[in-house]
Scaffold this motif. Structure first.
Motif, PDB file in Angstrom:
ATOM      1  N   VAL A   1       2.297  -0.636  -6.163  1.00 45.62           N
ATOM      2  CA  VAL A   1       1.929   0.185  -5.020  1.00 45.62           C
ATOM      3  C   VAL A   1       0.485   0.630  -5.204  1.00 45.62           C
ATOM      4  CG1 VAL A   1       2.496   2.184  -3.602  1.00 45.62           C
ATOM      5  CG2 VAL A   1       4.312   0.971  -4.847  1.00 45.62           C
ATOM      6  N   SER A   2      -0.367   0.227  -4.287  1.00 40.49           N
ATOM      7  CA  SER A   2      -1.776   0.583  -4.388  1.00 40.49           C
ATOM      8  C   SER A   2      -2.060   1.849  -3.593  1.00 40.49           C
ATOM      9  CB  SER A   2      -2.641  -0.564  -3.868  1.00 40.49           C
ATOM     10  OG  SER A   2      -2.381  -0.799  -2.498  1.00 40.49           O
ATOM     11  N   SER A   3      -3.048   2.586  -4.067  1.00 41.17           N
ATOM     12  CA  SER A   3      -3.399   3.849  -3.401  1.00 41.17           C
ATOM     13  C   SER A   3      -4.416   3.633  -2.298  1.00 41.17           C
ATOM     14  CB  SER A   3      -3.946   4.837  -4.426  1.00 41.17           C
ATOM     15  OG  SER A   3      -5.057   4.274  -5.079  1.00 41.17           O
TER      16      SER A   3
ATOM     17  N   PRO B   1       2.031   5.295  -5.492  1.00 43.86           N
ATOM     18  CA  PRO B   1       1.529   4.546  -6.656  1.00 43.86           C
ATOM     19  C   PRO B   1       2.383   4.740  -7.909  1.00 43.86           C
ATOM     20  CG  PRO B   1      -0.298   5.512  -5.471  1.00 43.86           C
ATOM     21  CD  PRO B   1       0.958   6.040  -4.826  1.00 43.86           C
TER      22      PRO B   1
ATOM     23  N   THR C   1       5.170   2.250  -9.006  1.00 44.00           N
ATOM     24  CA  THR C   1       4.825   0.954  -9.592  1.00 44.00           C
ATOM     25  C   THR C   1       5.602   0.711 -10.878  1.00 44.00           C
ATOM     26  OG1 THR C   1       2.614   0.887  -8.628  1.00 44.00           O
ATOM     27  CG2 THR C   1       2.954  -0.372 -10.653  1.00 44.00           C
TER      28      THR C   1
ATOM     29  N   GLN D   1       0.834  -1.197   0.000  1.00 46.11           N
ATOM     30  CA  GLN D   1       0.000   0.000   0.000  1.00 46.11           C
ATOM     31  C   GLN D   1       0.869   1.247   0.000  1.00 46.11           C
ATOM     32  OE1 GLN D   1      -2.630  -0.402   3.406  1.00 46.11           O
ATOM     33  NE2 GLN D   1      -4.266  -1.190   2.078  1.00 46.11           N
ATOM     34  N   ALA D   2       0.310   2.311  -0.490  1.00 45.09           N
ATOM     35  CA  ALA D   2       1.017   3.600  -0.476  1.00 45.09           C
ATOM     36  C   ALA D   2       1.443   3.931   0.951  1.00 45.09           C
ATOM     37  CB  ALA D   2       0.126   4.697  -1.031  1.00 45.09           C
TER      38      ALA D   2
END
Length: 126
Positions: A124-126, A88, A91, A13-14
């Protein structure tokens, strides 16, 4: 034959952290310039952070300064990229690179490395 094998990528995660590793065989990385590059989908490969040998001059892209740190452990013949406060936009596929005759400096690092790993995916997820 020099081989580089990356590991440590994944989904985070971010704001999170990851540490990428790159193990070398067939070469003593203490005498090689090392670098980490990344390539996002649809974009060109870009230099993230590089370090020369033997003086350890270090280049970091503006986008990662203060968040990413490149290092090497000569005893383990391994290069690391410590990534903190991930975003993000970080990524992509991350590649390590090495070369005994290339000398990046604090202002410049290009893809003029002779040896490359196969890459490890970082999401990387927001």
């Amino acid at each position: 034959q020099v081989q580089l094998v990356e590991s440590g990528g994944g989904l985070v995660q971010a704001g999170g952290s990851l540490r990428l590793s790159c193990v070398a065989s067939g070469a003593n990385l203490g005498y090689y310039a090392i670098g980490w590059f990344r390539q996002a989908s649809g974009k060109e490969r870009e230099a993230v952070s590089c370090r020369s040998a033997p003086d350890d001059s270090t280049y970091s892209a503006d986008s990662v300064k203060g968040r990413f740190t490149i290092s090497r452990d000569n005893a383990k013949n391994t290069v690391y990229l410590e990534m903190n406060n991930l975003k993000p936009e970080d990524t992509g596929v991350y590649y390590c690179a090495a070369d005994p005759d290339y000398y990046p400096d604090t202002d410049r690092c290009s893809a003029d490395f002779g040896y490359w790993g196969q890459g490890t995916q970082v999401n990387v997820s927001s």
